[in-house]
Structures are given as C-alpha cells and as structure tokens.
Design an enzyme around this catalytic site. Structure first.
Site, PDB file in Angstrom:
ATOM      1  N   SER A  65       0.967  -1.337   0.442  1.00 33.81           N
ATOM      2  CA  SER A  65      -0.129  -0.207   0.244  1.00 33.81           C
ATOM      3  C   SER A  65       1.002   0.961   0.505  1.00 33.81           C
ATOM      4  CB  SER A  65      -1.073   0.361   1.194  1.00 33.81           C
ATOM      5  OG  SER A  65      -1.122   0.608   1.078  1.00 33.81           O
TER       6      SER A  65
ATOM      7  N   ILE B 208       4.214  10.793   4.017  1.00 34.11           N
ATOM      8  CA  ILE B 208       3.258  11.424   3.002  1.00 34.11           C
ATOM      9  C   ILE B 208       2.456  12.060   3.658  1.00 34.11           C
ATOM     10  CG2 ILE B 208       1.358  10.739   0.830  1.00 34.11           C
ATOM     11  CD1 ILE B 208       5.170  10.774   0.621  1.00 34.11           C
ATOM     12  N   GLY B 209       1.968  11.840   5.022  1.00 31.55           N
ATOM     13  CA  GLY B 209       0.475  11.370   5.944  1.00 31.55           C
ATOM     14  C   GLY B 209      -0.834  11.059   5.538  1.00 31.55           C
TER      15      GLY B 209
ATOM     16  N   CYS C  38      -0.238   3.392  10.909  1.00 31.71           N
ATOM     17  CA  CYS C  38       0.406   4.953  10.140  1.00 31.71           C
ATOM     18  C   CYS C  38       1.154   5.940  11.108  1.00 31.71           C
ATOM     19  CB  CYS C  38       0.134   5.260   9.224  1.00 31.71           C
ATOM     20  SG  CYS C  38       0.401   6.998   8.479  1.00 31.71           S
TER      21      CYS C  38
HETATM   22  C1  LIG Z   1       6.577   6.333   0.172  1.00 32.14           C
HETATM   23  C2  LIG Z   1       5.242   5.304   1.134  1.00 32.14           C
HETATM   24  C3  LIG Z   1       4.362   5.344   1.216  1.00 32.14           C
HETATM   25  C4  LIG Z   1       3.019   4.936   1.598  1.00 32.14           C
HETATM   26  N1  LIG Z   1       1.960   4.879   2.231  1.00 32.14           N
HETATM   27  C5  LIG Z   1       1.197   3.716   2.755  1.00 32.14           C
HETATM   28  C6  LIG Z   1      -0.415   3.840   3.075  1.00 32.14           C
HETATM   29  O1  LIG Z   1      -0.849   4.670   2.358  1.00 32.14           O
HETATM   30  N2  LIG Z   1      -0.781   2.745   3.923  1.00 32.14           N
HETATM   31  C7  LIG Z   1      -0.256   2.090   4.428  1.00 32.14           C
HETATM   32  O2  LIG Z   1      -0.793   1.017   5.116  1.00 32.14           O
HETATM   33  N3  LIG Z   1       1.244   1.433   4.402  1.00 32.14           N
HETATM   34  C8  LIG Z   1       2.044   2.939   3.748  1.00 32.14           C
HETATM   35  N4  LIG Z   1       3.220   2.397   3.514  1.00 32.14           N
HETATM   36  C9  LIG Z   1       3.870   2.008   4.317  1.00 32.14           C
HETATM   37  C10 LIG Z   1       4.432  -0.002   3.068  1.00 32.14           C
HETATM   38  O3  LIG Z   1       3.289  -0.755   2.979  1.00 32.14           O
HETATM   39  C11 LIG Z   1       4.758  -0.672   4.206  1.00 32.14           C
HETATM   40  O4  LIG Z   1       3.911  -1.070   5.082  1.00 32.14           O
HETATM   41  C12 LIG Z   1       6.289  -0.769   4.135  1.00 32.14           C
HETATM   42  O5  LIG Z   1       6.921   0.628   3.525  1.00 32.14           O
HETATM   43  C13 LIG Z   1       7.428  -1.703   4.771  1.00 32.14           C
HETATM   44  O6  LIG Z   1       7.224  -2.370   2.912  1.00 32.14           O
HETATM   45  P1  LIG Z   1       8.707  -2.007   2.362  1.00 32.14           P
HETATM   46  O7  LIG Z   1      10.200  -1.967   3.221  1.00 32.14           O
HETATM   47  O8  LIG Z   1       9.037  -3.106   1.477  1.00 32.14           O
HETATM   48  O9  LIG Z   1       8.433   0.000   1.902  1.00 32.14           O
HETATM   49  C14 LIG Z   1       3.792   3.424   2.306  1.00 32.14           C
HETATM   50  C15 LIG Z   1       5.632   3.681   2.623  1.00 32.14           C
HETATM   51  C16 LIG Z   1       6.367   3.704   1.841  1.00 32.14           C
HETATM   52  C17 LIG Z   1       7.866   4.057   2.236  1.00 32.14           C
END
Ligand SMILES: Cc1cc2nc3c(=O)[nH]c(=O)nc-3n(C[C@H](O)[C@H](O)[C@H](O)COP(=O)(O)O)c2cc1C
Length: 311
Positions: free
Chosen positions: A24, A74-75, A133
C-alpha cells in the site's frame, strides 16, 4: 519443471495465482505504474490508504533516502472516498487480480463509514485496515498500539465489511507484537499484514533541523527486513499458525530470496514496497525468481514453504 509448478496460494479464502502483491502507498491506485508493470501478473493489488475526505498530506520534503532504505512522511495524502469511487474504482474493476482497499481514518466511525460504502463493491476482494501509520497526528498508529482499541476498531470494521476479507496491518513499534496480533485475530480479522514502517528521524547537521517537514517519518526498505522476518516468525508461531490465519509479509523485500525468506518465516504471501521506487517492475521479477527457486529445490507447490523454517 517450472511450468508444472504451483505457486498459487489460498489467502483467507481468496485464491492468489502467486504470492506477490505491491505494498500500500507504493503503487497508487494501479494506474500509476501501468507503463512499467502489468499489475495483472501480480498475486494481488493493495491501494494507497483511503480516507473519508481527501487529504493533501504533509508539506515537503516528505521523503528522505537513508543508508539502507527511506524515510517517508506522506501523511496519507489521498483522493478521498468519493473521488476514489468515481475515478479509481473503474480502473480497479478492470483488473483481473484480487484487489484490497487500504482503509485509514481519524476515528473509528470514519473507518466504518468508508468500509460500509465500499463493502458492496464487487471489484473489491477485501480490505487492509491501516492502524499502523506513524505519520499522522490523529488516528493512525494510535489505534494499533493499544489492544483494547485494536479490538474495538477491528470488530467494528469487520461488521462493516460484511463477507469481504479483512486484513489488519500491524505496527512494529510495540512492546510485544503478538499481543496486538492476538487481539486483532480474536476480534475477527481474517488475515494480518505486517509490518508497517518504524518511526524514525534524519537531521540536517548544517541547520540542525529535521530533514522532513513533518520532523519524523516511517523507515522502510532493506534496513527493516531482518526485523520484519523476526516479527512475522514470532506472530506465526505464537498466534496465526494454529488458527489458520494467513500473514501478508512486507518490509524491505527487493529480491525473490527476500520474498522466500518471509514465506519460510511464516508469511503466506508478500508485498513489495520501497523496492518498487528503485525498480518499478521488481515485484513481477520476484514472481519469476520464486518459480526458479521452487524448480531448483524440487518444490512442486509453494505452499510447502509457508512457515517451513527449520530450527
Ligand atoms: C512512500 C510510502 C508510502 C506508504 N503509504 C502507505 C499507505 O498509504 N498505507 C499503508 O498502510 N502503508 C503505507 N506504506 C507502508 C508500506 O505499505 C509498507 O508497509 C512498508 O513500507 C514496508 O515495506 P517496504 O520496506 O517494502 O517498503 C507506505 C510506504 C512508503 C515507502
């Protein structure tokens, strides 16, 4: 051998052709990366968090690169429920893979209202409840760190989503993640997704100020991978294995080997987040790599790997 392999998995009653999602917030609403990746090749797709009203998100800078990952604040910027229904559901409806909508909010009634509105939408297979979040002042992680609140929000949203699958996304920033996982599952969650980012900070030593406008952000990427593997294995052994609840694992996955590590630790499927920013087609490559690994190891069915950690 590769053609006769079965890499499909059952995820809370939903059949996934393979165990790889995008995470996500890192792949928008499915149209943003269409030029780089065929979303229909994935096991499933998860939208960016949706809230009742549109959110602009935080001021910039909202992203900082770190040694082994990135910090984001991002918020929860998103188009809001009405525009999502009007403009994004038509895009999602064209996908042939199961789609999960990620829900966020500031109050339990906001989560419930969004879930109720979307529960009857046929193109949505399920929901991912974002109670983890770290980048918003109200709601977000505060719902996901207290077992009583976890119980209340999970059972309220489960009622609202009706027959659809409810997956709850856990925060790693807690003393014992199994306590939260247990509360979530006992309140009716059909699946867990873990982990969300870690609250962290990066400073500019010239100005002595935080680099992110929001001061703190969520740390993701390879830096968090070993912690994610550990936490998934802990929750798998202590909470989900005996209850037959699947885990969607994420946190720093970049390669097929990373994905396989998560599956061996106990994840039934995985999601690729930060790595997509570096290499947009990375999730599809991972699917190919999982097939190659299974062929090399003589594993006919990827399900054999789930939670197969030898200790
Ligand atoms: C730029 C960015 C935006 C994200 N936005 C959301 C979001 O809107 N909702 C959410 O549940 N997680 C959000 N996440 C978290 C990711 O879904 C994920 O749980 C987390 O980044 C760990 O995985 P990764 O290390 O592969 O990125 C965001 C992560 C990143 C880097």
């Amino acid at each position: 051998m590769e053609d006769s392999l079965d890499i499909s998995v059952d995820f809370a009653g939903i059949r996934l052709a393979n165990p790889v999602f995008t995470a996500s917030g890192t792949c928008g609403y499915a149209d943003e990366l269409a030029d780089f990746m065929d979303i229909n090749q994935l096991g499933g797709f998860i939208t960016k968090s949706i809230t009742a009203k549109p959110r602009k998100g935080h001021a910039t800078p909202r992203i900082v690169e770190t040694d082994a990952g990135m910090l984001n604040a991002i918020g929860l910027a998103n188009v809001g429920l009405e525009k999502f229904i009007e403009e994004k559901i038509p895009i999602i409806s064209k996908l042939s893979v199961p789609v999960f909508v990620n829900l966020a909010g500031e109050t339990i009634s906001e989560y419930v209202a969004v879930a109720e509105r979307l529960a009857t939408e046929p193109s949505i297979a399920g929901f991912e409840l974002n109670i983890s979040c770290p980048n918003v002042e109200r709601g977000g992680i505060t719902f996901g760190t207290d077992p009583a609140q976890v119980t209340e929000i999970t059972s309220a949203v489960k009622k609202a989503v009706n027959e659809k699958v409810l997956m709850v996304k856990l925060s790693p920033t807690v003393t014992d993640i199994s306590v939260i996982a247990r509360a979530t599952v006992e309140a009716g969650a059909d699946a867990l997704s873990m982990i969300n980012t870690f609250t962290a900070m990066a400073l500019d030593i010239e100005t002595r100020k935080p680099i992110l406008a929001n001061k703190t952000g969520g740390l993701s990427g390879p830096a968090i991978k070993p912690i994610a593997v550990y936490l998934i294995n802990k929750v798998y052994k202590e909470v989900t294995r005996d209850r037959g609840i699947p885990i969607l694992g994420m946190g720093g996955i970049r390669t097929a080997s990373d994905a396989i590590e998560f599956i061996i630790a106990g994840a039934s499927a995985v999601a690729v987040g930060t790595a997509t920013f570096l290499e947009p087609g990375c999730a599809v490559k991972i699917i190919e790599g999982i097939k190659k690994y299974c062929a090399r190891k003589g594993i006919a069915n990827v399900k054999e790997l789930i939670g197969s950690l030898e200790v």
